[in-house]
Design an enzyme around this catalytic site. Structure first.
Site, PDB file in Angstrom:
ATOM      1  N   HIS A  75       0.895  -1.225  -0.051  1.00  0.00           N
ATOM      2  CA  HIS A  75      -0.093   0.138   0.089  1.00  0.00           C
ATOM      3  C   HIS A  75       0.941   1.302   0.046  1.00  0.00           C
ATOM      4  CE1 HIS A  75      -3.803   2.336   1.476  1.00  0.00           C
ATOM      5  NE2 HIS A  75      -2.863   3.046   1.334  1.00  0.00           N
ATOM      6  N   HIS A  77       1.544   5.285  -2.374  1.00  0.00           N
ATOM      7  CA  HIS A  77       1.061   6.474  -3.068  1.00  0.00           C
ATOM      8  C   HIS A  77       2.114   6.975  -4.033  1.00  0.00           C
ATOM      9  CE1 HIS A  77      -3.044   6.426  -1.344  1.00  0.00           C
ATOM     10  NE2 HIS A  77      -2.430   5.650  -0.360  1.00  0.00           N
ATOM     11  N   LYS A  80       1.845  10.431  -5.485  1.00  0.00           N
ATOM     12  CA  LYS A  80       1.810  11.577  -4.705  1.00  0.00           C
ATOM     13  C   LYS A  80       3.272  11.931  -4.047  1.00  0.00           C
ATOM     14  CE  LYS A  80      -2.881  11.428  -2.681  1.00  0.00           C
ATOM     15  NZ  LYS A  80      -3.386  10.077  -2.919  1.00  0.00           N
ATOM     16  N   HIS A 226      -9.786   1.969   0.898  1.00  0.00           N
ATOM     17  CA  HIS A 226      -9.300   3.002   1.862  1.00  0.00           C
ATOM     18  C   HIS A 226     -10.592   2.957   2.772  1.00  0.00           C
ATOM     19  CE1 HIS A 226      -5.925   4.058  -0.564  1.00  0.00           C
ATOM     20  NE2 HIS A 226      -5.259   4.822   0.552  1.00  0.00           N
ATOM     21  N   GLU A 229     -10.699   6.064   7.789  1.00  0.00           N
ATOM     22  CA  GLU A 229      -9.475   6.665   7.885  1.00  0.00           C
ATOM     23  C   GLU A 229      -9.638   7.803   8.888  1.00  0.00           C
ATOM     24  OE1 GLU A 229      -6.498   7.620   5.104  1.00  0.00           O
ATOM     25  OE2 GLU A 229      -5.065   8.329   6.189  1.00  0.00           O
ATOM     26  N   ASP A 327       2.506   3.309   2.839  1.00  0.00           N
ATOM     27  CA  ASP A 327       1.560   4.280   2.694  1.00  0.00           C
ATOM     28  C   ASP A 327       2.178   5.617   1.751  1.00  0.00           C
ATOM     29  OD1 ASP A 327      -0.994   5.466   2.441  1.00  0.00           O
ATOM     30  OD2 ASP A 327      -1.366   5.880   4.435  1.00  0.00           O
ATOM     31  N   ASN A 328       2.013   6.986   2.376  1.00  0.00           N
ATOM     32  CA  ASN A 328       2.543   8.249   1.611  1.00  0.00           C
ATOM     33  C   ASN A 328       4.123   8.396   2.052  1.00  0.00           C
ATOM     34  OD1 ASN A 328      -0.439   8.252   2.260  1.00  0.00           O
ATOM     35  ND2 ASN A 328      -0.100   9.807   0.538  1.00  0.00           N
TER      36      ASN A 328
END
Ligand SMILES: [Zn+2]
Length: 432
Positions: A75, A77, A80, A226, A229, A327-328
């Site tokens: 997972h 991104h 981004k 998602h 959250e 994640d990010n």
């Protein structure tokens, strides 16, 4: 230290039971056993307990250093990633992240911009020892027409180094535009991607979920959500996804990320949700670093009181597949990060208590996400499998998880790779 070709043996390496299912050895209370690995032509030719293995002439003695299979990051991104310098999150909140990212996407995300940042991210992940990754791709119009072709090019470019998958990302309300959503599902299917949406408590959630499942069934797609959250106890979309899966008779894989609000709900509600999640065979990925950063962020400068992560221990105890992931990275949803799955595991150990005992938690960054992503042979070390592994300095959990292990050795197809992290300055011209 690692030969560049031919056949060789790494002796006296420390392997974990959860990541070496075929190894017959006496494992200690931390789950480790000393072993010898023989590598021939890029494959693992033999794996044997150190005290039972025949001495291999010329074997390289690793003196008990931990060796783990290459990581699987399910997972992320990377569309981004690294926009922070030009678009920081003004207040560290979830809304701040959403608004900042949206503004950046609509003005800056050309194919070249997305491709260069993606490539930067993939180089970092590769150097840290990741061999497979799933990214979400913001697919709000017109971004889907820009980012999906970039993903397809990037997947080809990286084939053999990082197995790249993608899931579309849009708020569940986007599904209301039936014709557009059906076109998106078709585009995702053409790219062999996963169908993904962000779920929250809209009045027509059940109806919209049915539309998502209908498209997934029509195109034979796996799903990736998602969900929840937020700290809002009324957010129960994880349960709604499980229910929708059951009544639609869905047979594909479903991965659900975040599920933060579950940790805030009353016990009876939690038990009911976990029963349904187990029955529907959902897998859950927790994103501990991002959750710690965004959840319980307070505008009055008071101190956060909870960790933001979901109930991973309770899920695992019920046989639900659980993973942790990056994640990010350096974007408004998380100001830090470098797609280093050792960092994720180290942080997860601290935030989620993956210790005392460690048990089979290491699977959460390797074998389990590999299963969810349908990657045969990834995430474990086994005879006949590719010699894709990481040699660490640490000889115990406390040694492994106390230092960043910046000098780890990453071996791919039997050879140590050059571990070059990209220079941030490469992205400077995209940040003005
Ligand atoms: Zn995410």
């Amino acid at each position: 230290m690692i030969p560049t070709s031919g056949s060789y043996c790494l002796a006296n390496v420390r392997l974990h039971r959860s990541l070496t299912p075929g190894l017959a050895a006496a494992f200690d209370s931390d789950g480790f056993a000393l072993a010898n690995i023989t590598i021939t032509n890029g494959k693992i030719a033999d794996l044997a307990a150190h005290d039972q293995a025949e001495a291999h002439p010329g074997a390289i003695d690793l003196a008990g250093r931990i060796v783990m299979p290459c990581f699987v990051d399910c997972h992320t991104h990377i569309d981004k990633g690294h926009i922070w310098p030009r678009k920081p999150n003004p207040d560290g909140t979830f809304m701040g992240a959403l608004n900042a990212t949206g503004a950046d996407r609509t003005t800056r995300w050309s194919a070249e911009d997305v491709a260069r940042r993606m490539d930067f991210s993939l180089r970092s992940a590769y150097a840290h020892g990741t061999k497979a990754m799933r990214t979400h791709l913001d697919s709000v119009p017109p971004q889907e027409e820009i980012s999906w072709p970039v993903f397809e090019t990037m997947r080809e470019k990286w084939r053999g180094r990082i197995e790249l998958q993608a899931a579309c990302l849009l708020g569940i309300e986007g599904v209301r535009d039936k014709a557009w959503f059906e076109r998106l599902a078709k585009r995702v299917a053409a790219a062999k991607g996963m169908l993904g949406v962000v779920t929250y408590m809209v009045p027509d959630l059940e109806e919209l979920l049915d539309k998502v499942f209908a498209q997934a069934i029509e195109h034979g797609l796996d799903l990736d959500f998602h969900a929840d959250e937020t700290d809002d106890v009324a957010a129960i979309s994880l349960k709604k996804i499980a229910e929708a899966s059951l009544w639609n008779g869905f047979e594909g894989n479903i991965l659900v990320g975040h599920c933060c609000s579950l940790a805030r709900q009353p016990d009876l509600e939690v038990l009911d949700t976990l029963d349904k999640v187990a029955k529907a065979r959902l897998a859950v990925v927790s994103l501990p670093m991002c959750n710690l950063y965004l959840q319980d962020r307070r505008s009055d400068h008071t101190t956060p009181r909870w960790r933001g992560v979901t109930l991973l221990h309770e899920m695992k105890a019920r046989g639900i597949k659980v993973a942790v992931a990056s994640d990010n990275t350096r974007d408004p949803f998380y100001a830090y990060g470098d797609l280093d799955m050792l960092e994720v595991y180290r942080m997860a150990t601290r935030i989620l208590h993956f210790d005392h005992p460690v048990g089979d938690w290491p699977k959460a960054v390797a074998a389990t996400p590999a299963e969810v992503m349908r990657l045969d042979g990834a995430g474990t070390l086994a005879v006949g499998g590719s010699a894709d592994f990481i040699v660490f300095r640490g000889r115990s959990w406390t040694e492994l998880l106390s230092r960043p292990e910046s000098d780890r050795i990453v071996v791919r197809d039997g050879r140590a790779i050059e571990r070059q992290l990209p220079d941030y300055a490469e992205l400077d011209e995209l940040m003005v």
